[in-house]
Design an enzyme around this catalytic site. Structure first.
Site, PDB file in Angstrom:
ATOM      1  N   LEU A  45       0.862  -1.130   0.035  1.00 36.38           N
ATOM      2  CA  LEU A  45       0.093  -0.093   0.054  1.00 36.38           C
ATOM      3  C   LEU A  45       0.945   1.110  -0.086  1.00 36.38           C
ATOM      4  CD1 LEU A  45      -2.627  -1.045   2.877  1.00 36.38           C
ATOM      5  CD2 LEU A  45      -2.752  -1.325   0.238  1.00 36.38           C
ATOM      6  N   HIS A  46       1.963   1.255  -0.712  1.00 34.52           N
ATOM      7  CA  HIS A  46       2.880   2.269  -0.840  1.00 34.52           C
ATOM      8  C   HIS A  46       3.405   2.743  -2.203  1.00 34.52           C
ATOM      9  CE1 HIS A  46       4.149   0.353   3.347  1.00 34.52           C
ATOM     10  NE2 HIS A  46       3.031   1.177   3.681  1.00 34.52           N
TER      11      HIS A  46
END
Length: 567
Positions: A471-472
């Site tokens: 999620l980056h």
């Protein structure tokens, strides 16, 4: 088109956009409009504000845009889920609320990559301090007090956390006092952006307190569809409002804060990007800028799960019969629902040649269903494992000229041997910690991935089948001064066009070795000063403690064997 001209139109109400809306509207002479394609985040939205409910927010169609990657060639050609927040606060309204800035060497690397010392650690540290209201550590040479973003240290007082810290030390790693302090290496409780038991996203910290300013407008359900140009000068933005009607707003400056997927998509829809890619979907090029949508980075993540032989895990939180009681306790600011579950972690190096820790091992006192086919039933615990210095690069490109169509997203995870080698080391490191004597009284054996995955090839096969995005996503509108860069690091302006800046995680020169929420706030705070012409904060040059590398030789398969009874 209205005759009204805004000084600033900020496109995207996520982590960076909320900071910008606050700082740019602080002067009542500035007319600021914030456009957010998603919904608001009202105080009664339990999915958003209850820390333990983050999984419900990610599963929700009203909270998550549910992007999906293209088939990833080194991940069994899987189309991988890519959650992104669909509301004010952006992904900071659905993430795990862990707050880690990143190692100082990350930002020294940024300065080298972009050719501007203003992005080194000494120059960004004062902005990190400005952001924070550090409840646990207060104000000191590394930490801020009185900022808008509440940051508290997780209690990590469940007995399984004590075993985790003991096991880390038995494996040869150190504890550190503060993961955002002098030494961001070793094991400690996480900092979290939680205030009085509620998630404090950038929307709650920066935007809601100033929503009453007469010079600030916030429009939700407003999907930006195109930047309007006069030549190469941006003069406005079109957006699709609720009900489908098209609106146009005029602006002196447009600031894109849509994140690593939406920012390059909007630039491309507006004719800024690789000309051949735009023409292929029927978009007329305005400016051929090669880096738009490219250089995309991310972290991968997996979970190693063990059965717990003692009834002490937090598995009771999964039982819906317990939810009403947990909800009432949460309303009073207490109980298990105030926890984001991942309250402790270690940042360590897999190789002696790394300038910063490149492996995260985060602990949770229960096993969660990241893989529905393989999960601990009943009591268990797990570590979240990720490599934090991947060398793969991907892209975000238009699928069509329709602004509502999600773009093509591919990360090319595991496309190089160094990343694959690092992942094998990371799993062996995690297994080594989990096999330490500290856990012997509770360890019922490894269930995920399971003892059948031992060789390098078997471990990589499991990762390719099960790993998920960390999620980056970052880097798809990278700042720098080469032909492959998009944004000027001194002004945040898009190269080659006027009136457009980018301020969000897409400008990261390289992804940090941590979660990206905190560094995104820093970029927005620093960019706000650039945009307003403020004197930048003075750099803070601190002596850095000498840290002995905690890189450990990866154990051979025969040295890390799942305990008896694993299944």
């Amino acid at each position: 088109m209205s005759d009204k001209i805004y000084d600033f139109v900020v496109v995207g109400g996520g982590a960076a956009g909320c900071v910008l809306a606050n700082r740019l509207s602080a002067d009542p002479a500035h007319r600021v409009l914030l456009l957010e394609a998603g919904k608001s985040d009202p105080f009664w939205d339990v999915f958003t504000h209850m820390p333990a409910a983050m999984g419900l927010a990610i599963a929700s169609r009203s909270h998550n845009w549910h992007y999906v990657s293209e088939p990833e060639p080194f991940m069994q050609n899987r189309r991988m889920d890519l959650p992104r927040g669909k509301l004010l606060g952006g992904s900071g309204s659905i993430n795990a609320m862990t707050y880690v800035r990143g190692h100082p060497a990350n930002f020294d690397q940024w300065a080298k990559v972009v050719g501007d010392e203003a992005w080194d650690y000494a120059h960004v540290l004062p902005y990190f301090k400005k952001i924070e209201d550090s409840v646990t550590f207060g104000g000191n040479e590394f930490r801020g007090r009185g900022g808008l973003q509440t940051v508290e240290r997780a209690p990590a007082d469940h007995p399984l956390f004590a075993l985790f810290f003991e096991a880390a030390q038995q494996a040869g790693y150190n504890l550190t006092a503060d993961l955002n302090g002098a030494v961001q290496e070793g094991f400690a409780a996480f900092d979290r952006n939680i205030r009085r038991g509620r998630r404090q996203s950038s929307s709650q910290a920066y935007l809601h307190p100033v929503m009453g300013r007469p010079n600030l407008e916030v429009r939700t359900h407003a999907l930006a569809t195109q930047i309007v140009f006069s030549g190469t000068r941006a003069v406005g933005v079109t957006y699709r409002a609720a009900g489908g009607r098209e609106e146009i707003v005029r602006a002196e400056e447009i600031i894109l804060s849509g994140g690593a997927f939406n920012t390059p998509q909007l630039l491309q829809l507006s004719g800024v990007g690789r000309a051949e890619e735009l023409e292929a979907v029927g978009v007329a090029p305005v400016h051929d800028l090669r880096g738009v949508g490219h250089n995309l980075e991310d972290h991968l993540a997996v979970q190693v799960q063990h059965r717990c032989t003692q009834p002490i895990s937090m598995v009771h939180m999964k039982d819906k019969k317990n939810w009403p009681k947990m909800g009432l306790q949460w309303l009073a600011g207490r109980g298990p629902a105030v926890s984001n579950l991942f309250e402790a972690a270690g940042f360590i190096r897999s190789n002696e040649d790394m300038e910063f820790p490149d492996v995260i091992v985060g602990f949770a006192p229960m096993a969660m269903a990241f893989d529905e086919k393989r999960i601990v039933e009943g009591h268990g615990y797990q570590v979240h494992v990720g490599t934090m210095a991947a060398r793969s690069r991907g892209s975000v490109t238009l699928r069509s000229a329709d602004p509502a169509a999600h773009p093509r997203i591919i990360f090319n995870y595991l496309d190089n041997q160094r990343d694959r080698d690092d992942w094998v080391k990371a799993i062996r490191i995690a297994r080594d910690i989990m096999a330490q004597p500290a856990f012997s009284g509770v360890d019922g054996g490894e269930v995920v991935p399971g003892p059948e995955f031992q060789t390098d090839e078997e471990i990589l096969d499991w990762i390719s089948h099960t790993a998920q995005t960390g999620l980056h996503p970052t880097g798809s509108a990278r700042m720098g001064r080469t032909a492959d860069d998009v944004v000027d690091p001194a002004t945040m302006r898009v190269h080659g066009i006027e009136g457009v800046r980018v301020v969000d995680a897409s400008v990261f020169p390289t992804v940090t070795n941590t979660q990206t929420y905190a560094p995104t706030l820093m970029v927005a705070e620093k960019a706000s000063d650039m945009i307003l012409g403020n004197t930048p904060l003075e750099p803070v040059r601190l002596a850095r403690p000498q840290v002995v590398s905690q890189a450990r030789p990866a154990a051979a398969p025969e040295d890390v064997v799942a305990p008896a009874g694993s299944a």
